[in-house]
Scaffold this active site. Structure first.
Site, PDB file in Angstrom:
ATOM      1  N   LYS A  87      -5.883   5.169   8.079  1.00 12.84           N
ATOM      2  CA  LYS A  87      -4.719   5.889   7.550  1.00 12.84           C
ATOM      3  C   LYS A  87      -5.002   7.391   7.453  1.00 12.84           C
ATOM      4  O   LYS A  87      -4.173   8.218   7.849  1.00 12.84           O
ATOM      5  CB  LYS A  87      -4.351   5.321   6.178  1.00 12.84           C
ATOM      6  CG  LYS A  87      -3.774   3.914   6.239  1.00 12.84           C
ATOM      7  CD  LYS A  87      -3.494   3.364   4.848  1.00 12.84           C
ATOM      8  CE  LYS A  87      -2.864   1.980   4.937  1.00 12.84           C
ATOM      9  NZ  LYS A  87      -2.616   1.376   3.621  1.00 12.84           N
ATOM     10  N   SER A 138       0.816  -1.222   0.000  1.00 11.46           N
ATOM     11  CA  SER A 138       0.000   0.000   0.000  1.00 11.46           C
ATOM     12  C   SER A 138       0.844   1.263   0.000  1.00 11.46           C
ATOM     13  O   SER A 138       0.306   2.357  -0.204  1.00 11.46           O
ATOM     14  CB  SER A 138      -0.933   0.000   1.225  1.00 11.46           C
ATOM     15  OG  SER A 138      -0.193   0.037   2.423  1.00 11.46           O
TER      16      SER A 138
END
Length: 812
Positions: free
Chosen positions: A702, A659
């Site tokens: 996040k 990611s």
């Protein structure tokens, strides 16, 4: 020209549930949902597996923890079991031919308890009537007559010997050592001194007569044991006759009560014959045991009881069972599954008999359903292999671990195996199911039905009131206060957040139930009559606070400057990446500084994390994809002539996942172009070899991780996060982020390509090739990268020319 990438509107950051859309005021008005929500596939499999009766169609229920697997299995099995007849009782009985191999006998439901009670009453009666019969005048007279006859016979034999001895001037004397013969003179026994003074001839004649009579005496005495045996046999016959007469009527009454069960009649006949032969001795055993122990203690009651072998060990009693049994075995150890043989200590010696055979879960569930947690079963020594063996053999055989391994050779009981007809339902995680399917060749043949539980439910597929009705059922079951519309809406939003998808609800019912209970507690503490959105959000805040110590310490390290993360300004070859940490049930995001450096080389991108064995395979794959992207986009007319390094700065643990590959690519391109990127942004998303940005997990955590850092330092309005556009449906951000975006103090950019992200981070156009083989536009970011790589290629060619023989250039 820099393309315009629109930031996401506040309404796109969290799909709210509007309380006004609900037709109810509180969940007390809703009818609880009777069928499981979103588990139609698993439900169909469970029903099919429970109904089919062919061998091997046992069920493995697999799905995420908290999805309600146990409750659904229990509910469906109860529905199915209610349609089936209860099974037989099972008893263990003494084997009169081989005592170490007790007999197992099935009996119609309720008859096991009846047989046990009847035999217990018989034995109690025998303990009273048999001693009374042996103490009767008739019995004593008959025994006395037999004893007198024996004594008279002995006396007659001795009298004949004495009379013959007297005729030969010999006396028959009884001494402490037995019988002896001595010479007579008149009526007096000759003393040894006088005997020795007799003439030698007379002494020899006397000795000869003594020897002759001694022989006859010996013959008579040798007959005495035989006569005593005949006496004892005669008394035993009397005992047998008295016993047979005494127990005859009770035994016949028992036989009449169980005349429809031939196996019971056969056993009762064995009991009758054994009692006739042994009852007098067994009464003596009991009397001796009472004298030694002062009564029957726990051990003595089992083994000191002389009549214990005539009792019934009621192993499985289904008298109260009105349907097929359902057993949930929480501790599936080998003895708990297949049963065991217990021992009692009796005067320092361990002993056992058939009455100490104890049932296992398979015995109790025989004829019905047995549900077991798969992980617990697999972690119990020998339980899994034994269960498979018994399912294949279709019988329950009680054995110890030592016996199964052939390590025990001591004498023990070998109970007769019991036929097995049970439906096994294993409940576990998907990984266990798939591993067993792949690694255990016997598993697919024994567990043909897999019931796959889903972990999420589409909002569009569910009826409008379906999830609220599910909550209403849980609230009623837990006896909680009713939830109003606002409280239900807040719970539904949390259900979407749990599954990280604004278009779905989580079916992790355990975590939802925890939230309901905690919100109810807060409402109770405040004295509210119902639970609203405020109590639900307070419960969520409390959950986060309880689990946030580690995340707060990490945040503190950044704000104090111990861990360097920039949230303003710009820098070359540096980007803020985003990571997710999972600690138990708590997940949180944390920004990480990713840096890159580039120089002349042979086209290799060095992943420092991999080189020091901190990077996992997925992260290494992402870095190698970057190398493919660089080669495809920029190495057209010349070889890729760089060396570069990538690293997660101040990262002291393992790095896994791809990611961060888009952030790593931004940093690498910045280093190649020597162009600064804005540090007020953080980036997440993976990238493919064509430069497309792909979806990642944990997008909400996040974003919130970087947002919390910006709030700590002060929101400037220039800060934000770049996310993959494919992650837009997954956004369920907390209210603080939504409000900051609405007020223009924070921004979230959805990007689909690396070029879009470059323009946001650098502020200059990314640039596109006008045509195949043509250069990127002057002043574009890609042109800066291409020119730098071209200079690297030219320098490499120059170095190669200097090193070639004769100093001439070689190659293109």
């Amino acid at each position: 020209m820099v393309r315009k990438t629109e930031t996401l509107l506040a309404e796109a950051l969290c799909r709210r549930c509007r309380p006004e859309d609900f037709s109810f005021k509180t969940t007390a008005e809703l009818e609880p949902l009777e069928i499981p929500l979103g588990q139609e596939r698993a439900l169909e499999a469970i029903r099919f597996g429970a109904a089919i009766k062919h061998p091997g169609y046992n069920i493995f229920v697999y799905g995420p923890a908290g999805a309600g697997r146990h409750s659904l299995v229990s509910a469906e099995l109860r529905v199915r079991a209610a349609k089936e007849s209860p099974p037989h009782d099972w008893v263990y009985l003494h084997n009169f031919e081989r005592a170490d191999e007790p007999n197992a006998m099935p009996l119609p439901r309720g008859r096991g308890r009846e047989l046990k009670s009847a035999l217990d009453k018989l034995l109690e009666e025998i303990r009273t009537t048999i001693p009374a019969a042996f103490e009767s005048e008739d019995y004593n007279a008959r025994v006395q007559a037999i004893n007198e006859q024996f004594e008279e016979r002995q006396g007659q034999a001795l009298e004949a010997i004495r009379k013959e001895a007297n005729e030969k001037s010999l006396a028959l004397l009884r001494t402490p050592m037995g019988f002896a013969l001595a010479p007579l003179k008149g009526s007096e026994v000759i003393k040894p001194e006088a005997f020795n003074k007799l003439p030698e001839g007379e002494r020899k004649a006397i000795k000869k007569k003594v020897e002759e009579m001694q022989q006859k005496l010996q013959e008579a005495l040798l007959a005495f044991p035989k006569w005593d045996k005949e006496r004892r046999e005669a008394i035993r016959d009397v005992n047998r006759e008295v016993t047979a007469f005494t127990i005859g009527l009770p035994i016949e009454e028992l036989k009449h009560a169980f005349s429809d069960l031939p196996e019971v009649l056969e056993h009762l006949e064995f009991v009758r014959l054994d009692l006739i032969d042994n009852v007098h001795g067994l009464l003596g055993v009991e009397a001796q045991m009472r004298q030694q122990t002062g009564g029957f203690g726990e051990g003595a009651a089992k083994l000191g009881n002389g009549f214990a072998r005539y009792a019934v060990n009621l192993l499985v009693d289904n008298a109260e069972q009105e349907e097929a049994p359902i057993v949930f075995e929480d501790h599936p150890s080998l003895p708990n599954l297949i049963g065991r043989v217990e021992y009692v200590s009796q005067m320092g010696v361990l002993s056992t008999d058939f009455s100490l055979i104890k049932p296992g879960a398979l015995h109790r569930a025989n004829g019905g359903y047995l549900a077991i947690d798969a992980r617990k079963l697999l972690t119990e020594p020998f339980a899994w292999e034994t269960l498979k063996r018994l399912l294949t053999a279709k019988e329950i055989k009680i054995e110890t671990v030592g016996e199964a391994l052939g390590l025990v050779s001591t004498m023990s009981l070998k109970p007769e195996p019991i036929p097995l007809s049970v439906k096994i339902v294993l409940i576990g995680e998907p990984m266990i199911y798939y591993l067993l399917s792949q690694l255990d060749p016997e598993f697919p043949a024994l567990f043909k039905i897999g019931a796959d539980f889903d972990d999420r439910l589409s909002r569009d597929q569910a009826e409008p009131d379906a999830f609220p009705r599910l909550l209403a059922g849980m609230i009623a079951r837990f006896e909680l206060k009713p939830f109003d519309r606002g409280g239900v809406a807040a719970v539904l939003e949390r259900a979407s957040r749990l599954v990280e998808d604004s278009e779905k609800f989580s079916l992790n019912l355990e975590r939802i139930a925890d939230l309901l209970r905690e919100a109810d507690h807060i409402a109770t503490e405040s004295g509210a009559d119902s639970v609203g959105a405020g109590e639900v959000r307070a419960a969520l805040d409390a959950q986060r606070r309880r689990a946030s110590r580690i995340s707060e310490r990490m945040q503190e390290a950044i704000t104090r400057g111990i861990v360097r993360i920039a949230t303003e300004g710009s820098a070359v070859g540096q980007v803020n990446g985003l990571s997710v940490y999972q600690l138990g049930e708590h997940a949180f995001g944390k920004p990480t500084r990713i840096s890159a450096r580039a120089w002349l080389g042979s086209g290799k991108v060095v992943d420092i994390e991999r080189e020091v064995e901190l990077g996992g395979p997925l992260h290494s794959k992402g870095v190698l994809i970057l190398q493919g992207f660089l080669g495809e986009r920029y190495a057209i007319g010349a070889p890729l002539s760089i060396s570069a390094s990538l690293v997660f700065e101040q990262s002291y643990g393992g790095v896994e996942g791809d990611s961060a590959s888009s952030a790593e690519l931004y940093a690498l391109l910045s280093a190649l172009a020597d162009r600064a990127l804005r540090q007020s942004f953080a980036v997440t998303g993976s990238v493919d070899q064509h430069g497309s940005v792909q979806a990642i997990g944990g997008v909400n955590e996040k974003i919130e991780g970087f947002f919390d850092l910006c709030v700590e330092r002060g929101l400037s309005g220039d800060q934000g996060v770049l996310i993959p556009a494919a992650n837009m449906p997954h956004l369920m951000l907390k209210a603080e982020v939504v409000e900051a975006v609405r007020d223009g103090r924070f921004a979230i950019y959805p990007v689909t390509t690396i070029d879009e992200g470059l323009e946001i981070l650098s502020g200059i156009p990314a640039g596109e090739r006008p045509g195949p083989g043509e250069a990127f536009p002057e002043g574009s970011f890609n042109r800066l990268v291409e020119d730098r790589l071209a200079s690297f290629a030219k320098a490499r060619k120059s170095f190669a020319a200097k090193e070639a023989p004769g100093g001439k250039e070689v190659g293109p």
